[in-house]
Write an enzyme that holds these catalytic residues in place. Sequence first.
Site, mmCIF file in Angstrom:
data_model
loop_
_atom_site.group_PDB
_atom_site.id
_atom_site.type_symbol
_atom_site.label_atom_id
_atom_site.label_comp_id
_atom_site.label_asym_id
_atom_site.label_seq_id
_atom_site.Cartn_x
_atom_site.Cartn_y
_atom_site.Cartn_z
ATOM 1 N N ASP A 47 -8.855 10.022 -7.571
ATOM 2 C CA ASP A 47 -8.535 8.722 -6.991
ATOM 3 C C ASP A 47 -7.823 8.607 -5.787
ATOM 4 O O ASP A 47 -7.028 9.643 -5.395
ATOM 5 C CB ASP A 47 -7.429 8.547 -8.205
ATOM 6 C CG ASP A 47 -6.903 7.006 -8.221
ATOM 7 O OD1 ASP A 47 -7.352 6.142 -8.805
ATOM 8 O OD2 ASP A 47 -5.951 6.672 -7.460
ATOM 9 N N ASN B 75 -5.806 -2.103 1.047
ATOM 10 C CA ASN B 75 -6.321 -3.328 0.561
ATOM 11 C C ASN B 75 -5.225 -4.577 1.276
ATOM 12 O O ASN B 75 -5.671 -5.426 2.099
ATOM 13 C CB ASN B 75 -6.794 -3.689 -0.636
ATOM 14 C CG ASN B 75 -8.220 -3.097 -1.142
ATOM 15 O OD1 ASN B 75 -8.924 -3.024 -0.298
ATOM 16 N ND2 ASN B 75 -8.175 -2.940 -2.198
ATOM 17 N N HIS C 201 -9.731 -6.220 2.446
ATOM 18 C CA HIS C 201 -10.591 -5.895 1.359
ATOM 19 C C HIS C 201 -11.796 -5.251 2.127
ATOM 20 O O HIS C 201 -12.557 -4.074 1.442
ATOM 21 C CB HIS C 201 -11.061 -6.775 0.406
ATOM 22 C CG HIS C 201 -9.860 -7.062 -0.654
ATOM 23 N ND1 HIS C 201 -9.779 -6.393 -1.792
ATOM 24 C CD2 HIS C 201 -8.859 -8.136 -0.420
ATOM 25 C CE1 HIS C 201 -8.566 -6.749 -2.434
ATOM 26 N NE2 HIS C 201 -8.110 -7.980 -1.565
ATOM 27 N N ASP D 136 -13.206 -1.561 1.337
ATOM 28 C CA ASP D 136 -14.595 -1.246 1.054
ATOM 29 C C ASP D 136 -15.069 -0.092 2.046
ATOM 30 O O ASP D 136 -15.946 0.783 1.632
ATOM 31 C CB ASP D 136 -15.507 -2.497 1.312
ATOM 32 C CG ASP D 136 -15.489 -3.554 -0.018
ATOM 33 O OD1 ASP D 136 -14.863 -3.073 -0.915
ATOM 34 O OD2 ASP D 136 -16.089 -4.538 0.134
ATOM 35 N N GLU E 141 -11.203 2.627 -7.230
ATOM 36 C CA GLU E 141 -11.148 3.573 -6.242
ATOM 37 C C GLU E 141 -11.309 5.021 -7.002
ATOM 38 O O GLU E 141 -10.957 5.942 -6.367
ATOM 39 C CB GLU E 141 -9.916 3.316 -5.587
ATOM 40 C CG GLU E 141 -8.451 3.734 -6.295
ATOM 41 C CD GLU E 141 -8.094 2.414 -6.891
ATOM 42 O OE1 GLU E 141 -6.783 2.431 -7.291
ATOM 43 O OE2 GLU E 141 -8.550 1.552 -7.210
#
Length: 304
Positions: free
Chosen positions: A178, A186, A191, A195, A221
């Site tokens: 994770d 973010n 965002h 990505d 994630e």
Amino acid sequence: MIALRQTMEEILPTRFSQEKGFEPRNSTGPGCLVRIYPVEGLGRVMSLDAAGILVGRDPGAQLILTDDSVSRRHAMVESTVNGDFVVDLESTNGTWINDVRVGRQKLMAGDRVRFGNQIFSYLSSTSLEAQYHESVYRIMTTDGLTQVYNKRFLLEVLDRELARARRRQAPLSLLMMDIDHFKSINDRWGHLAGDAVLTEFARRISQAMEGDELLARFGGEEFALVLPDTPLEEATQIAEMLRATVAKAPVLTEGMEIPVTVSIGVAEYSAADMASVPALLEAADQMLYRAKNSGRNQVQALRS
């Protein structure tokens, strides 16, 4: 050995093209775009027009993408005698082909075309049917953003590998990973930067691995790595190597340097108390949460 590829008959629903209102065929005209990310509208097909199509949030666009990351008039896809081209219309977040920002670029079969955070796969007019079915296969097994396997395929592989480990009395380990503080990434950088972090994370892990391992995006994630024929001690060493690989350098995107670390939980299949896929996933997940709760950027392994 992990079976990374099944026959098309096993995985392709025969009615897929009919449900999407598209019949793939060989032709010499313009190609088409197939949506591969995000999940909403997955598999949608946009046939290109000889006159070209406008992509954007504009109500007059032929390909309307109602997403704030997409400009009103984002790009044009032109069909010419020399092939199909994408032309960026000075969009805010750019038009990308295979993770490279472009101004005007000819499209080649299999190209990944990105408008904001909307990703499409380009199918050329040559051998359109074969490309279409390959695209459908990837949609069903692969995460459109990171290009690693998806949760659905992971669960299928885990089921087969656990049965194999039980039958051969062979070790099988699972890593749950994770990305630390991803929500903050973010919130701070946006965002699209998030990505980029996900994509780079998957690339670093993939490049660090060799052999029969299978990497999949489990959701958000969180990623999973299946390690056949790998006992817990070796899996823990691999996890520590991957943790260091992720943390050694920031992710560079659009002039920004984003520090990234990962927490990892490790568990090994046990016939006594992890005799099912959910049990193995739960064991690795518990170790992941222990790593997160112990300060992050570390590996925790379930030891007997």
